[in-house]
Design a protein around this motif. Structure first.
Motif, PDB file in Angstrom:
ATOM      1  N   ARG A 154      19.957  -9.495  11.371  1.00 56.98           N
ATOM      2  CA  ARG A 154      20.032 -10.331  10.187  1.00 56.98           C
ATOM      3  C   ARG A 154      18.549  -9.840   9.896  1.00 56.98           C
ATOM      4  N   ILE A 155      17.869  -9.224   7.966  1.00 54.86           N
ATOM      5  CA  ILE A 155      16.991  -9.234   8.235  1.00 54.86           C
ATOM      6  C   ILE A 155      16.997  -9.962   6.952  1.00 54.86           C
ATOM      7  N   GLU A 156      15.711 -10.157   6.796  1.00 56.73           N
ATOM      8  CA  GLU A 156      15.506 -10.990   4.987  1.00 56.73           C
ATOM      9  C   GLU A 156      14.152 -10.686   4.576  1.00 56.73           C
ATOM     10  N   MET A 157      14.113  -9.927   3.421  1.00 58.34           N
ATOM     11  CA  MET A 157      12.611  -9.190   3.100  1.00 58.34           C
ATOM     12  C   MET A 157      12.965 -10.049   1.837  1.00 58.34           C
ATOM     13  N   GLU A 158      11.967 -10.566   1.548  1.00 57.80           N
ATOM     14  CA  GLU A 158      11.631 -11.038   0.151  1.00 57.80           C
ATOM     15  C   GLU A 158      11.474 -10.144  -1.063  1.00 57.80           C
ATOM     16  N   ASP A 159      11.818 -10.233  -2.200  1.00 61.04           N
ATOM     17  CA  ASP A 159      12.224  -9.018  -3.540  1.00 61.04           C
ATOM     18  C   ASP A 159      10.709  -8.934  -4.457  1.00 61.04           C
ATOM     19  N   ASP A 160      10.281 -10.172  -4.400  1.00 57.64           N
ATOM     20  CA  ASP A 160       9.258 -10.804  -4.866  1.00 57.64           C
ATOM     21  C   ASP A 160       7.596 -10.714  -3.922  1.00 57.64           C
ATOM     22  N   VAL A 161       7.551  -9.694  -4.962  1.00 52.84           N
ATOM     23  CA  VAL A 161       6.697  -9.027  -4.489  1.00 52.84           C
ATOM     24  C   VAL A 161       4.821 -10.048  -4.872  1.00 52.84           C
ATOM     25  N   GLN A 162       3.883 -10.426  -3.887  1.00 50.66           N
ATOM     26  CA  GLN A 162       3.099 -11.840  -3.962  1.00 50.66           C
ATOM     27  C   GLN A 162       1.640 -11.446  -3.461  1.00 50.66           C
ATOM     28  N   VAL A 163       0.475 -11.645  -4.213  1.00 52.18           N
ATOM     29  CA  VAL A 163      -0.648 -11.214  -3.698  1.00 52.18           C
ATOM     30  C   VAL A 163      -1.265 -12.193  -3.360  1.00 52.18           C
ATOM     31  N   LEU A 164      -1.937 -11.486  -2.180  1.00 48.14           N
ATOM     32  CA  LEU A 164      -2.787 -12.057  -1.041  1.00 48.14           C
ATOM     33  C   LEU A 164      -4.250 -12.245  -1.143  1.00 48.14           C
ATOM     34  N   GLN A 165      -4.963 -13.368  -2.197  1.00 52.37           N
ATOM     35  CA  GLN A 165      -6.626 -13.300  -2.425  1.00 52.37           C
ATOM     36  C   GLN A 165      -7.080 -13.306  -0.859  1.00 52.37           C
ATOM     37  N   LEU A 166      -8.652 -12.706  -1.073  1.00 51.96           N
ATOM     38  CA  LEU A 166      -9.037 -12.341  -0.218  1.00 51.96           C
ATOM     39  C   LEU A 166     -11.335 -12.477  -0.603  1.00 51.96           C
ATOM     40  N   ASN A 167     -12.267 -13.214  -0.440  1.00 52.05           N
ATOM     41  CA  ASN A 167     -14.003 -12.738  -0.929  1.00 52.05           C
ATOM     42  C   ASN A 167     -13.008 -11.324  -1.514  1.00 52.05           C
ATOM     43  N   ARG A 168     -13.521 -10.140  -1.158  1.00 54.58           N
ATOM     44  CA  ARG A 168     -13.605  -9.105  -2.375  1.00 54.58           C
ATOM     45  C   ARG A 168     -12.448  -8.902  -3.066  1.00 54.58           C
ATOM     46  N   LEU A 169     -11.439  -8.744  -2.151  1.00 51.47           N
ATOM     47  CA  LEU A 169     -10.561  -8.084  -2.090  1.00 51.47           C
ATOM     48  C   LEU A 169      -9.000  -9.093  -2.513  1.00 51.47           C
ATOM     49  N   ALA A 222       0.437  -4.846 -12.373  1.00 53.18           N
ATOM     50  CA  ALA A 222       0.873  -3.926 -13.195  1.00 53.18           C
ATOM     51  C   ALA A 222       0.350  -2.762 -13.439  1.00 53.18           C
ATOM     52  N   SER A 223       0.372  -2.260 -11.508  1.00 48.59           N
ATOM     53  CA  SER A 223      -0.558  -0.982 -10.827  1.00 48.59           C
ATOM     54  C   SER A 223       0.865  -0.584 -11.141  1.00 48.59           C
ATOM     55  N   GLU A 224       1.103   0.544 -11.525  1.00 43.74           N
ATOM     56  CA  GLU A 224       2.480   1.296 -11.068  1.00 43.74           C
ATOM     57  C   GLU A 224       1.940   1.972  -9.567  1.00 43.74           C
ATOM     58  N   LYS A 225       0.612   2.438  -9.282  1.00 40.60           N
ATOM     59  CA  LYS A 225      -0.166   3.289  -7.777  1.00 40.60           C
ATOM     60  C   LYS A 225       0.393   2.030  -6.943  1.00 40.60           C
ATOM     61  N   ASP A 226      -0.037   1.183  -7.623  1.00 45.44           N
ATOM     62  CA  ASP A 226       0.034  -0.076  -6.148  1.00 45.44           C
ATOM     63  C   ASP A 226       0.807  -0.042  -5.673  1.00 45.44           C
ATOM     64  N   LEU A 227       1.769  -0.215  -6.921  1.00 41.85           N
ATOM     65  CA  LEU A 227       3.738  -1.160  -6.792  1.00 41.85           C
ATOM     66  C   LEU A 227       4.032  -0.057  -5.753  1.00 41.85           C
ATOM     67  N   ARG A 228       4.010   0.876  -6.039  1.00 45.69           N
ATOM     68  CA  ARG A 228       4.136   1.861  -5.291  1.00 45.69           C
ATOM     69  C   ARG A 228       3.988   2.478  -4.233  1.00 45.69           C
ATOM     70  N   GLU A 229       3.553   2.120  -3.989  1.00 47.73           N
ATOM     71  CA  GLU A 229       2.546   2.176  -2.932  1.00 47.73           C
ATOM     72  C   GLU A 229       3.494   1.084  -1.853  1.00 47.73           C
ATOM     73  N   HIS A 230       3.073   0.244  -1.916  1.00 52.75           N
ATOM     74  CA  HIS A 230       3.433  -1.700  -1.356  1.00 52.75           C
ATOM     75  C   HIS A 230       4.516  -0.664  -0.936  1.00 52.75           C
ATOM     76  N   ARG A 231       6.019  -0.360  -1.992  1.00 47.16           N
ATOM     77  CA  ARG A 231       7.501  -0.134  -2.043  1.00 47.16           C
ATOM     78  C   ARG A 231       7.696   0.561  -0.793  1.00 47.16           C
ATOM     79  N   PHE A 232       6.960   2.260  -0.250  1.00 47.69           N
ATOM     80  CA  PHE A 232       6.627   2.479   1.092  1.00 47.69           C
ATOM     81  C   PHE A 232       6.726   1.441   2.044  1.00 47.69           C
ATOM     82  N   VAL A 233       6.159   0.698   2.117  1.00 49.67           N
ATOM     83  CA  VAL A 233       6.043  -0.116   2.877  1.00 49.67           C
ATOM     84  C   VAL A 233       6.303  -0.940   3.584  1.00 49.67           C
ATOM     85  N   LYS A 234       7.282  -1.627   2.336  1.00 54.00           N
ATOM     86  CA  LYS A 234       8.461  -2.203   2.015  1.00 54.00           C
ATOM     87  C   LYS A 234       9.878  -1.628   2.460  1.00 54.00           C
ATOM     88  N   ASP A 235       9.912  -0.524   1.311  1.00 49.40           N
ATOM     89  CA  ASP A 235      11.528  -0.349   1.907  1.00 49.40           C
ATOM     90  C   ASP A 235      11.565   0.470   3.700  1.00 49.40           C
TER      91      ASP A 235
END
Length: 470
Positions: A337-352, A312-325
């Motif tokens: 050939r390039i296949e980039m996932e359309d859906d954004v997923q969440v990687l869970q770590l201990n603290r982050l 739900a974070s516009e700032k984080d989604l925008r930051e991720h979009r920079f990297v992805k694009d």
């Protein structure tokens, strides 16, 4: 065809010490397998061993250099001692030139064995004393190595034959290491000494000032994103074994890569990174976009709440979009050939928690080497910025310390395949000093105070291990 000769002393797995003895006996016949073979041929002695913990086994050994690697998926582990062959470069050149040197050198190898090591984030950085043992790039083919792959463990010893005298000298060094090998660790590891002092570069005021300077570049239109880093220096009461940090670092819910490179006793670079730079198998390429961070500790968020907050974070989604694009754009000229996932997923770590998306591609034949792939993908916007060259220039201007191998590619390479991670969540340990490195991605709307809290969270596990006060 790979010019690699493999010798297996026995078919059945042996205890680690007996396996070393079996390889030592086989080494005595090296003249027979090495005679007449050209330089560059690799002779490998490989013996299956009964299961042990490679990390704890490595901690007991008294031979250097030492390397450790465990993949994020935990499907490949390597613990290495000594050097059968080394590929390194210590000059100051643009990254593209350094990558080309590395790719060309690996292309001359007649075998496909894995070399472990790292590459500087920016090879144009001014040389600093603390990074003297970690040059523009350095990769080692271990002389003796314990590996775990496909559910099996093996002890390996590798010799690159030269002249009769050179071959005898290399075999003697291998036998010296093998004869001194110890079994798995049974006693509790020694403690880490008390922390006497802690300092940050930049300090909080300097960090806020640098963040504001970065944000000004967004207003000017010269950059869209910059990742700024901080170095936290811990001074201990006495020198200690850097392996203690590796042994005590907790596994997150989803595994991180574990990388350890100790070129000489007491001097090591470690990384516990969640981020893959790429995996290459021939022309098949696997990479990913990882950016956007949510701290779970301060807010006491569950994994589910952290996922909802990130998505739900516009700032984080925008930051991720920079990297992805940017990854997709940079790969276009080099891939069929390039296949980039359309859906954004969440990687869970201990603290982050982080946003990420996977990408697979097929490299064109002329772009299938590691030199070309590194030039395309490093640094990703997650550790550099957008646009790449301007962000790199600003990082050199803003940051008051040398990154060295921090945020650089670390892992293993071979002639036909490789896997490199991004060396973040890392530490440089030398004698009684440890430097911890962490960074935060700045875009429009970033709050310097919140970014300071984020860089603190990213070294949380390392701080907890050492007992330093946050």
């Amino acid at each position: 065809m790979s010019d690699q000769h493999i010798i297996t002393p026995q078919d059945t797995p042996l205890p680690i010490v007996q396996a070393a003895e079996a390889i030592d006996s086989a080494l005595q016949a090296l003249d027979a397998v090495g005679a007449g073979r050209p330089t560059g041929t690799l002779v490998e002695f490989r013996q299956k061993v009964e299961p042990i913990d490679p990390m704890r086994w490595l901690a007991r050994q008294k031979a250097w250099p030492k390397i450790f690697w465990r993949s994020r998926e935990r499907d490949f582990t390597a613990a290495g001692l000594g050097s059968a062959d080394t590929v390194s470069f210590a000059g100051r050149e643009p990254n593209a030139s350094v990558f080309r040197r590395l790719g060309e050198t690996m292309g001359t190898k007649k075998h496909d064995a894995r070399y472990f090591g790292g590459i500087a984030f920016n090879s144009l950085e001014a040389e600093r004393e603390e990074w003297k043992r970690f040059p523009a790039f350095s990769f080692i083919l271990p002389l003796v190595e314990l590996t775990e792959e496909n559910g099996e463990q093996s002890l390996c010893c590798r010799i690159v034959p030269g002249t009769r005298e050179e071959t005898a000298e290399r075999a003697a060094e291998a036998r010296r290491i093998l004869s001194a090998l110890k079994g798995p660790l049974t006693d509790e590891a020694a403690g880490i000494p008390a922390v006497r002092s802690r300092s940050c570069s930049p300090d909080r005021e300097g960090w806020i000032r640098n963040c504001q300077r970065a944000i000004e570049t967004f207003e000017e239109g010269s950059t869209e994103k910059i990742m700024l880093a901080r170095r936290t220096t811990l001074e201990f009461a006495a020198p200690f074994d850097p392996m203690l940090i590796l042994l005590r670092h907790p596994y997150p819910k989803n595994a991180t890569y574990r990388f350890y490179f100790e070129p000489e006793e007491g001097c090591a670079f470690l990384s516990f990174t969640p981020e893959r730079l790429y995996r290459r198998d021939g022309r098949r390429l696997l990479t990913e976009a990882l950016a956007g961070t949510c701290s779970k500790e301060n807010a006491e968020l569950s994994d589910e709440c952290a996922s909802r907050a990130l998505l739900a974070s516009e700032k984080d989604l925008r930051e991720h979009r920079f990297v992805k694009d940017m990854i997709e754009s940079e790969l276009q000229p080099a891939c069929r050939r390039i296949e980039m996932e359309d859906d954004v997923q969440v990687l869970q770590l201990n603290r982050l928690a982080h946003l990420y998306a996977r990408c697979t591609a097929e490299l064109k034949p002329e772009c299938a080497g590691d030199g070309q792939v590194l030039s395309i993908l490093h640094p990703t916007p997650a550790v550099g910025g957008v646009p790449k060259e301007e962000a790199m220039r600003r990082i050199l201007e803003f940051e008051p310390f040398a990154r060295g191998w921090y945020a650089g590619p670390v892992g293993w390479i071979s002639r036909d395949s490789s896997e490199l991670a991004v060396g973040i969540r890392s530490a440089l340990v030398q004698s009684a000093t440890a430097c911890l490195y962490s960074g935060a991605g700045l875009v429009r709307g970033s709050d310097p105070e919140l970014e300071w809290a984020e860089v603190e969270q990213k070294i949380g596990d390392l701080v907890a291990i050492t007992g330093a006060t946050p």
